[in-house]
Structures are given as C-alpha cells and as structure tokens.
Design a protein around this motif. Structure first.
Motif, mmCIF file in Angstrom:
data_model
loop_
_atom_site.group_PDB
_atom_site.id
_atom_site.type_symbol
_atom_site.label_atom_id
_atom_site.label_comp_id
_atom_site.label_asym_id
_atom_site.label_seq_id
_atom_site.Cartn_x
_atom_site.Cartn_y
_atom_site.Cartn_z
ATOM 1 N N GLY A 81 52.510 121.889 102.886
ATOM 2 C CA GLY A 81 52.982 121.271 101.647
ATOM 3 C C GLY A 81 53.157 119.771 101.769
ATOM 4 N N GLY A 82 52.862 119.070 100.667
ATOM 5 C CA GLY A 82 53.050 117.629 100.620
ATOM 6 C C GLY A 82 54.525 117.272 100.586
ATOM 7 N N TYR A 83 54.849 116.070 101.043
ATOM 8 C CA TYR A 83 56.236 115.672 101.286
ATOM 9 C C TYR A 83 56.871 114.979 100.086
ATOM 10 C CZ TYR A 83 60.037 113.487 104.048
ATOM 11 O OH TYR A 83 61.250 113.081 104.551
ATOM 12 N N MET A 84 56.107 114.088 99.436
ATOM 13 C CA MET A 84 56.714 113.265 98.390
ATOM 14 C C MET A 84 55.686 112.849 97.342
ATOM 15 S SD MET A 84 58.948 109.720 98.905
ATOM 16 C CE MET A 84 59.900 110.399 100.259
ATOM 17 N N ALA A 85 56.124 112.843 96.081
ATOM 18 C CA ALA A 85 55.341 112.279 94.979
ATOM 19 C C ALA A 85 56.102 111.046 94.489
ATOM 20 C CB ALA A 85 55.176 113.284 93.849
ATOM 21 N N ILE A 86 55.410 109.911 94.474
ATOM 22 C CA ILE A 86 56.047 108.633 94.163
ATOM 23 C C ILE A 86 55.442 108.077 92.884
ATOM 24 C CG2 ILE A 86 56.397 106.268 94.992
ATOM 25 C CD1 ILE A 86 56.314 107.443 97.855
ATOM 26 N N LEU A 120 64.919 110.968 94.991
ATOM 27 C CA LEU A 120 65.744 112.102 94.574
ATOM 28 C C LEU A 120 65.734 113.188 95.652
ATOM 29 C CD1 LEU A 120 64.613 112.278 90.844
ATOM 30 C CD2 LEU A 120 66.564 111.030 91.819
ATOM 31 N N HIS A 121 66.770 114.007 95.639
ATOM 32 C CA HIS A 121 66.942 115.018 96.680
ATOM 33 C C HIS A 121 65.898 116.124 96.544
ATOM 34 C CE1 HIS A 121 68.821 117.718 99.506
ATOM 35 N NE2 HIS A 121 69.765 116.820 99.756
ATOM 36 N N PRO A 122 65.151 116.407 97.629
ATOM 37 C CA PRO A 122 64.074 117.407 97.510
ATOM 38 C C PRO A 122 64.571 118.806 97.153
ATOM 39 C CG PRO A 122 64.442 116.821 99.812
ATOM 40 C CD PRO A 122 65.239 115.855 98.988
ATOM 41 N N ARG A 123 65.781 119.139 97.588
ATOM 42 C CA ARG A 123 66.296 120.475 97.266
ATOM 43 C C ARG A 123 66.499 120.632 95.763
ATOM 44 N NH1 ARG A 123 71.042 121.537 100.905
ATOM 45 N NH2 ARG A 123 69.378 121.520 102.445
ATOM 46 N N ASP A 124 66.885 119.524 95.108
ATOM 47 C CA ASP A 124 67.102 119.561 93.659
ATOM 48 C C ASP A 124 65.787 119.405 92.893
ATOM 49 O OD1 ASP A 124 69.772 119.680 94.409
ATOM 50 O OD2 ASP A 124 70.119 117.545 94.058
ATOM 51 N N CYS A 125 64.890 118.561 93.431
ATOM 52 C CA CYS A 125 63.575 118.393 92.785
ATOM 53 C C CYS A 125 62.783 119.691 92.880
ATOM 54 C CB CYS A 125 62.777 117.282 93.465
ATOM 55 S SG CYS A 125 63.482 115.645 93.318
ATOM 56 N N ARG A 126 62.878 120.329 94.052
ATOM 57 C CA ARG A 126 62.112 121.526 94.415
ATOM 58 C C ARG A 126 60.650 121.146 94.688
ATOM 59 N NH1 ARG A 126 63.598 124.794 89.293
ATOM 60 N NH2 ARG A 126 61.828 126.070 89.950
ATOM 61 N N ALA A 127 60.089 121.763 95.687
ATOM 62 C CA ALA A 127 58.683 121.622 96.081
ATOM 63 C C ALA A 127 58.406 120.348 96.872
ATOM 64 C CB ALA A 127 57.726 121.735 94.899
ATOM 65 N N ALA A 128 58.990 119.213 96.502
ATOM 66 C CA ALA A 128 58.749 117.945 97.203
ATOM 67 C C ALA A 128 59.773 116.915 96.736
ATOM 68 C CB ALA A 128 57.334 117.439 96.925
ATOM 69 N N PHE A 201 49.352 116.676 87.298
ATOM 70 C CA PHE A 201 50.040 117.642 88.160
ATOM 71 C C PHE A 201 49.841 119.026 87.542
ATOM 72 C CE2 PHE A 201 51.758 113.911 89.906
ATOM 73 C CZ PHE A 201 52.391 114.221 91.105
ATOM 74 N N ARG A 202 49.220 119.922 88.305
ATOM 75 C CA ARG A 202 48.976 121.287 87.828
ATOM 76 C C ARG A 202 49.854 122.249 88.612
ATOM 77 N NH1 ARG A 202 44.895 123.596 88.823
ATOM 78 N NH2 ARG A 202 43.796 122.280 90.309
ATOM 79 N N PHE A 203 50.497 123.154 87.897
ATOM 80 C CA PHE A 203 51.438 124.098 88.501
ATOM 81 C C PHE A 203 50.825 125.493 88.462
ATOM 82 C CE2 PHE A 203 53.688 120.368 87.292
ATOM 83 C CZ PHE A 203 54.731 120.227 88.203
ATOM 84 N N VAL A 204 50.703 126.096 89.653
ATOM 85 C CA VAL A 204 50.023 127.392 89.774
ATOM 86 C C VAL A 204 50.933 128.369 90.507
ATOM 87 C CG1 VAL A 204 47.752 126.272 89.805
ATOM 88 C CG2 VAL A 204 48.886 126.812 91.977
ATOM 89 N N LYS A 205 50.599 129.653 90.386
ATOM 90 C CA LYS A 205 51.427 130.702 90.998
ATOM 91 C C LYS A 205 51.202 130.722 92.503
ATOM 92 C CE LYS A 205 53.382 135.107 89.930
ATOM 93 N NZ LYS A 205 54.734 134.763 89.519
ATOM 94 N N GLY A 206 52.313 130.797 93.247
ATOM 95 C CA GLY A 206 52.246 130.868 94.703
ATOM 96 C C GLY A 206 53.534 131.455 95.246
ATOM 97 N N ALA A 207 53.511 131.813 96.515
ATOM 98 C CA ALA A 207 54.655 132.511 97.122
ATOM 99 C C ALA A 207 55.882 131.616 97.246
ATOM 100 C CB ALA A 207 54.255 133.051 98.493
ATOM 101 N N SER A 208 55.667 130.323 97.495
ATOM 102 C CA SER A 208 56.795 129.414 97.672
ATOM 103 C C SER A 208 56.549 128.139 96.881
ATOM 104 C CB SER A 208 56.989 129.094 99.163
ATOM 105 O OG SER A 208 55.799 128.554 99.700
ATOM 106 N N GLU A 209 57.599 127.327 96.736
ATOM 107 C CA GLU A 209 57.478 126.088 95.967
ATOM 108 C C GLU A 209 57.059 124.955 96.895
ATOM 109 O OE1 GLU A 209 60.043 126.831 92.007
ATOM 110 O OE2 GLU A 209 61.042 125.622 93.537
ATOM 111 N N ILE A 210 55.795 124.558 96.785
ATOM 112 C CA ILE A 210 55.257 123.486 97.625
ATOM 113 C C ILE A 210 54.262 122.650 96.817
ATOM 114 C CG2 ILE A 210 55.483 124.718 99.832
ATOM 115 C CD1 ILE A 210 52.473 125.335 99.677
ATOM 116 N N MET A 211 54.030 121.417 97.308
ATOM 117 C CA MET A 211 52.889 120.646 96.848
ATOM 118 C C MET A 211 51.708 121.150 97.675
ATOM 119 S SD MET A 211 52.156 116.549 97.182
ATOM 120 C CE MET A 211 53.649 116.012 96.339
ATOM 121 N N SER A 212 50.825 121.919 97.053
ATOM 122 C CA SER A 212 49.864 122.718 97.807
ATOM 123 C C SER A 212 48.497 122.084 97.977
ATOM 124 C CB SER A 212 49.706 124.095 97.149
ATOM 125 O OG SER A 212 49.519 123.968 95.752
#
Length: 250
Positions: A81-86, A120-128, A201-212
């Motif tokens: 998963g990607g770390y950050m979107a700026i 912003l805090h990644p836990r609150d943003c979710r995914a990255a 940014f496209r959001f697709v179904k996956g097992a966990s919340e990540i920048m895939s």
C-alpha cells in the motif's frame, strides 16, 4: 496568468524497507529521473528520492533507523500500500480545520516558508496519510515546490511515462471510503471516484483499506512491462508490483 489551483494531486509517497533498489527501479522501468533527495526528512529517521511524473511528484521514503512512522507502516501493512497522498490547495490550514471538525486529527504541521503543509492522521484518514500544502507565490503548477528541490522541473521526462492518471484505493466498503476521502478533500464523489483536475482517485473492493495501485499513461506499455521483467518483477497483464503498490500501464 495561471489560476490558483483549488485542489490538485501534488505528490504520491510510497514507502520501502530500503531506498535501493525501489527508487532506481522506478526510474529505470518508467523512464523517470530523480530530481531531489530531501535532507529535511532525516529528522523523521527517513531518506527519500523524488521523481517527477509530469507535474505530479512520485516519492519513495525508507526508514534508516527503528521507531519511525514509516517503519511502523511497513510492519502493519506487510509493506503493501501507498503511504501518503499529498494535495496542493489554496489554504491547507482551512482544510485541516475542516478535517478536524470531522474527527480527523492533524498529525504534523510543516512550516518551511514559502511552503506550508498540514498532514492528517492516517488512522483517521484511513488507507493512507493525507497532506494538504501550499507554496506562497507559486500558484503555477510548474512553479516552485520546495519539497522537490530547487529545479525539479528540469527533471521531467516524458519519452516513456507521460502522466500519472489515477490512484486506486481498496476498501471492503469502497463507496463509504470514497465519501470519507471526498469530505476531507472537498471533492464530491462521482460514483466511487474522486475526480481532480490532474488525476482520479478510484475506490474498489478489497480485503483491507490501502492505496493499492497507481495508473500511468505511457508511450509503449510493452516496453515498460519488458523493463519490469528485466528487473525481476513479476508482470501480470499490464501491471507489476513495486514499492508496495501495483504499477498499471496503458
């Protein structure tokens, strides 16, 4: 005169256990050039390399000591998963206050005039991580951007890779994550996508919340895939895994 950008994708940050060979593989496979290595990230226990993809910066960071946020991210995600979107915008503080009102905490504020960033805090943003930033007096997308060095524009290479067109985000509930990110960023979802002036940014179904995945427009997809194979990366269809994310070319 170029209009002030309201909200654009400025930078995507990937995290790797070591900088080599991830940064050099990206450069060689994708036909990109490293424009800068930022000494300012050393205080976070990190080293980095930035590569411009047209006007979007692709950054790789790697921890060089224990106990870093990036190191914990690798441990938690298994390096996937990607770390950050700026994003660059007119008023990072206003975006930060808006996020705080949603219950999304501020993790870090970076003030290196003329650059100002709110992470912003990644836990609150979710995914990255999400960061908003603005560089005073640089509303031109090809203007000064201190995190990428003094002359990043000179390192833009377009003979192989022309653009980073889309970022894929996975979630068990992609629509809900799209709405959450849309509220933070201030862009209403179009279905399960957030469309910015310079990327989607496209959001697709996956097992966990990540920048895939990252999607690129290239001049010759077969050439890029051949270069990835030559570097030892497993290629499937039009994609390969590098730096924790899927690189998809067309």
């Amino acid at each position: 005169m170029t209009m002030a950008p309201y909200m654009r994708l400025r930078q995507i940050c990937l995290v790797a256990p070591q900088l080599a060979p991830v940064a050099s593989d990206i450069a060689e496979i994708m036909g990109l050039a490293v424009c800068y290595r930022d000494g300012n990230v050393a205080k976070y226990g990190l080293e980095n390399a930035l590569l411009p993809v047209d006007t979007i910066l692709l950054e790789v960071v790697a921890p060089f000591k224990d106990g870093t946020t990036a190191g914990r991210f690798i441990e938690k995600t298994g390096g996937r998963g990607g770390y950050m979107a700026i994003f660059c915008c007119n008023d990072p503080d206003e975006r930060g206050r808006h996020a705080n009102a949603m219950g999304v905490r501020t993790a870090n504020v970076i003030d290196h005039a003329p650059y100002h960033g709110v992470q912003l805090h990644p836990r609150d943003c979710r995914a990255a991580f999400i960061e908003f930033n603005h560089t005073e007096g640089s509303d031109d997308i090809l203007g000064a951007y201190p995190p990428a060095g003094p002359d990043w524009q000179k390192f833009i290479r377009k003979d192989v890779t022309q653009a980073l067109t889309a970022v894929e985000m996975q979630s068990p509930n992609p629509q809900e994550l799209a709405e959450h990110w849309g509220k933070i960023i201030g862009v209403a979802p179009d279905g399960s996508a957030l469309k910015l002036p310079n990327a989607t940014f496209r959001f697709v179904k996956g097992a966990s919340e990540i920048m895939s995945a990252l999607e690129f427009r290239v001049t010759d997809a077969a050439q890029v895939l051949h270069a990835a194979r030559a570097k030892g990366h497993a290629v499937a269809g039009n994609e390969f895994l590098l730096g924790g994310v899927t690189f998809r070319v067309s």
